[in-house]
Structures are given as structure tokens and as C-alpha cells.
Enzyme design. Sequence first.
Site, PDB file in Angstrom:
ATOM      1  N   TYR A 186       0.190  -4.174  11.843  1.00  0.00           N
ATOM      2  CA  TYR A 186       0.034  -2.814  11.294  1.00  0.00           C
ATOM      3  C   TYR A 186       0.658  -1.781  12.225  1.00  0.00           C
ATOM      4  O   TYR A 186       1.408  -0.912  11.787  1.00  0.00           O
ATOM      5  CB  TYR A 186      -1.443  -2.502  11.007  1.00  0.00           C
ATOM      6  CG  TYR A 186      -1.848  -3.071   9.673  1.00  0.00           C
ATOM      7  CD1 TYR A 186      -1.684  -4.423   9.396  1.00  0.00           C
ATOM      8  CD2 TYR A 186      -2.346  -2.272   8.662  1.00  0.00           C
ATOM      9  CE1 TYR A 186      -2.014  -4.961   8.167  1.00  0.00           C
ATOM     10  CE2 TYR A 186      -2.676  -2.795   7.420  1.00  0.00           C
ATOM     11  CZ  TYR A 186      -2.513  -4.138   7.187  1.00  0.00           C
ATOM     12  OH  TYR A 186      -2.835  -4.662   5.957  1.00  0.00           O
ATOM     13  N   ASN A 216     -10.375  -2.855   2.502  1.00  0.00           N
ATOM     14  CA  ASN A 216     -10.073  -2.817   1.077  1.00  0.00           C
ATOM     15  C   ASN A 216     -11.335  -2.465   0.303  1.00  0.00           C
ATOM     16  O   ASN A 216     -12.415  -2.319   0.889  1.00  0.00           O
ATOM     17  CB  ASN A 216      -9.554  -4.186   0.618  1.00  0.00           C
ATOM     18  CG  ASN A 216      -8.094  -4.420   1.004  1.00  0.00           C
ATOM     19  OD1 ASN A 216      -7.278  -3.505   0.985  1.00  0.00           O
ATOM     20  ND2 ASN A 216      -7.769  -5.653   1.336  1.00  0.00           N
ATOM     21  N   HIS A 225       0.828  -1.221   0.000  1.00  0.00           N
ATOM     22  CA  HIS A 225       0.000   0.000   0.000  1.00  0.00           C
ATOM     23  C   HIS A 225       0.859   1.266   0.000  1.00  0.00           C
ATOM     24  O   HIS A 225       0.517   2.264   0.639  1.00  0.00           O
ATOM     25  CB  HIS A 225      -0.962   0.007   1.194  1.00  0.00           C
ATOM     26  CG  HIS A 225      -1.961  -1.111   1.150  1.00  0.00           C
ATOM     27  ND1 HIS A 225      -3.114  -1.055   0.411  1.00  0.00           N
ATOM     28  CD2 HIS A 225      -1.960  -2.343   1.734  1.00  0.00           C
ATOM     29  CE1 HIS A 225      -3.787  -2.187   0.541  1.00  0.00           C
ATOM     30  NE2 HIS A 225      -3.103  -2.996   1.336  1.00  0.00           N
TER      31      HIS A 225
END
Length: 479
Positions: A337, A127, A54
Site C-alpha cells: 500500500y 473493507n 479502489h
Amino acid sequence: MSSKKLTTSAGAPVPNNQKSLTAGNRGPVLLQDYQLIEKLAHQNRERIPERVVHAKGWGALGTFTVTNDISKYTKARIFSEVGKQTKMLARFSTVAGELGAADAERDVRGFALKFYTEEGNWDVVGNNTPVFFVRDGYKFPDFIRTQKRHPKTNMRSAIAMWDFWSLTPESLHQVTILMSDRGIPKSPMHMNGYGSHTYSFWNNEGARYWVKFHFKTQQGHEFLTNEEASKVIGETRESYQEQLFGAIEDGKYPKWKVQVQIMLEEDATKTPYNPFDITRVWPHADYPLIEVGEMELNTNPENYFQYIENAAFSPSNIVPGIAFSPDKLLQARIFSYADAHRYRLGTHYEALPANAPVSEMNHYHKDGAMRFFENGSGVIDAYYEPNSFGGPVEDSSAQEPPMKIDGDITRYEDQDVIGDFKQPGDLFRMFNDEQKERLFSNIAAAMSGVPMEIVERQLKHFDAADPAYGAGVRKALGI
Ligand code: NDP
């Protein structure tokens, strides 16, 4: 002429910003010209590590407005009353492309949202698809490796992709969406977003519900075919940035309807699909969409780097009334993350303007890179906990109700009643003839150069989803 004085980063006035300090008219340059060294050194440090996935993104600030009361399901204050507005940040992205990649490439799009609620930041890091390629974080690094560059050729590898997908049948649902029209949205404004994972809601009575989040584009779905995308990329690599930035500059603010699907806690054992498996959707007929609100993007940040590159989204950011689920991939992302941001931005990445909560932030984390803020507690002697000096204390009202779990510890084969092929088949059967033809030809194009053994293995998955799916791809491949 500006009336503002140019200064050094230490605040002193800069007497000359055009000419190096030299010994004599022709040089050499003096080491004592610190401002010259400072300019060059800063430029060398203008890049931070790019996101492993990303990396290429487009985003904006906006507003979320509640349009329907769902407070019976959740005590989250963001949903407390109809009409309530909360500031938010959105970042869209492709998965595989690096920072300079073209926007209009076939790929899943990241759909990451940060809601600056009065009880802390709530992030939805989803997403533009409701499912994912793998259901277990154990497979995450391997899957991502197949999307990035080959160690020798330094090119992306169709062989690696189809080898992995064909050996991982759970990927078929997401592969089908990726190869369908939704694999190249025309812009970030022309696609839906999905929280993808199952989360929980919990209410003031301590009841838990399972929840899925949906963000439905109000601009309509628009897509590019492979041919159209090649043409767009030939003309501009920044088609998404141009469209999103341009629309907001022109006051044409893109909007998404925010909806949820809600499942009673006890129903999770009754569905023929594992409701915590990210490769499955909850069919709308079983769990209809419930309106929640609307999200509008209305502000381009003055500094892209400050708000979009520095934005750090993590599924670990939840607020009272919203909680996790046993979803195995979610569990891995809760760690990975936040950890990616610690590495990419630094220990105190959440103090950056893009990530700082609007609510009070009081914690006992100490020192480290970017510790540029005061002791949150405002009490100098309260730098550990518990303490006798009035430092911040826990708030038991933020404790979620107990989550019922049972089972033995082992590494399970995740199989539910419906298996990996039913839902991809349902999706395929929904497409009209033109959509199916484009699906077949997109797959055939993506399989170019892939050895027959791998192609044959993947064809069996298409057959299992629907015989017409396999037959169509075979025809497109000329088999
Ligand atoms: P429904 O007919 O109620 O819903 C179909 C869904 O498919 C709609 O949400 C629609 O999105 C979406 N859709 C249409 N074209 C595509 C595409 N090319 N790629 C991805 N999604 C698309 O059926 P079910 O709920 O029973 O689901 C049937 C299949 O639809 C599932 O197996 C799944 O593949 C897909 N789907 C289901 C979703 C769900 O949460 N139930 C969500 C998204 C897809 P839209 O409303 O925006 O047009």
C-alpha cells in the site's frame, strides 16, 4: 466583481484571461503567450495515475470520540481517556470499478480510515466485510487481475472470477458475503466496516493482545437488490457520492460505533481456526465485541481531489500501542500500500494535507518529488543520523514488546482445524429464506456465461459449506 486578482502560478498578475495573444486580428497565436501554454499544459496534467484497485471513492472528514476505557489493552494515546476526540478522514470505495464507475455495483467496499493522532497517523485500511478472498499476498496480484479487464475483450470476465474462486476455496467466505445482500449496500452510510486483519494492541506493561476492529453503522444496514441497483445506475452513476455528500451538507452526520474483539496473546495457539488468517472471523461467542468509541463524519472537504483522491491509506501506519500480527496478507499490504502511494502520488506523499500528521514530523528522508517542506529537524547540519548537532533521535518508548514466533522457514499449506467451509456455512445458515433465495439468484446471475466445468467445481464448494447452499444455487441455475 471579485477584488481578488488572478495571477500566474508564479504570482504575477494576469492581464487578460479571455483572448490569446495573436499576430494580427485573425491569428496566428504566438508561442510567447506563456499563460495560454501554461493553462493547456496544466490541464494535460490534471489526472494522476488512478488507483489499480479502489479507484472510485467517496469520503469525508470527521471525529472519533472515545466512549469506553480500553487503556488496559493499549497505550495508544488516541484511546487514553473517555471523551477524547481525534480528527479523522474516511474514504469508501468499490474495488474493481475505475474512476468513473457507477457506485451501486455489486462489489466489496473499501473502508479506509485515517486517525490524526497526537503520536502520528493511524490508518485502518479495511473493507465492509470481515474477511477477504485470499489469505496470502502471493495471490493478491492474480486475484485482482480476475476482477479487472480481460486483455483482449477489455471487459470484466465472469469466467476469470469464477475460475479463480473455484480454484481458491478459501475465497468462499468472502464470495458468500459478496453475493449476499451486503454485496450492494445502499450507500456507504448503510454498511459496517471491519479492520479485517488481526492487529496487536500492547499496553504500558508490555503485554500484547491480538485485536480485530469493527465499525458498526448507526444508520442501519440497507441494501439494493440487483434489480434495484440496475434502476439506480440507470438514473445516476453517483448514488453514493450524492447520498454521503448530501447527508453531510444537510447536517445529518453518519455515525459508526467502534468496537474491538480482544484475544489473549497465548490464546492464538488454542483456537480451532488460525486467528491470523483473514479468511476467518473470530466468532462473537468466543470473542465478544467490546465498545471503544464512536466515529462521526461531519465535514465535506472543500476540495475532493485534495482530501479524497490524494488520501493515501496504508496498514503500515500504526502508532505506539498498536502493532501488526503474523497475518500473511497484512504483511504483504504493509509493503504494497505504501509503495502504491509512492508510485501514484510521489515520494513525499505523506506531506500532502490529507496525509500529513498533526503531530510533529521529523525524519531524515531527503529530496525527491514534492520535497516542499523544511528540514523537519530545524537543524541545518543534522541531515544524517547519528549526528552531533541536535537532530531528532529515536524514542525507545515506541518499541513494541517482542513478538513470539517459532517455526521452520518453508511455504506452508495453511490449514486449520475448521477448514475453508465451516464459517461460510455458518454465515449461510444465518440467512433467512428470502436472504438465501437472493443469494442463490445473485450467484446464478453472476455465473452467466461461465463454462459448466468451472460452475461444477464451484458448486462442490457450496455443497461443502452446506448441502442446501449447493442445492439452492443448482436450482437457480436450472441444473
Ligand atoms: P454472530 O451471530 O454473533 O454474528 C453474525 C454476524 O454476521 C453479525 O456481525 C452480523 O453483522 C453479520 N451479518 C449478518 N448478515 C450478514 C451478511 N449478509 N454478510 C456478512 N455478515 C453478515 O455469529 P458469529 O460471530 O459466530 O459468526 C457467524 C458468521 O457471521 C461468520 O461465519 C461470518 O460469516 C459472519 N460474521 C461474523 C463476524 C464476526 O466478527 N464474528 C463479523 C461479520 C460477519 P451485524 O451485527 O452488523 O448485523
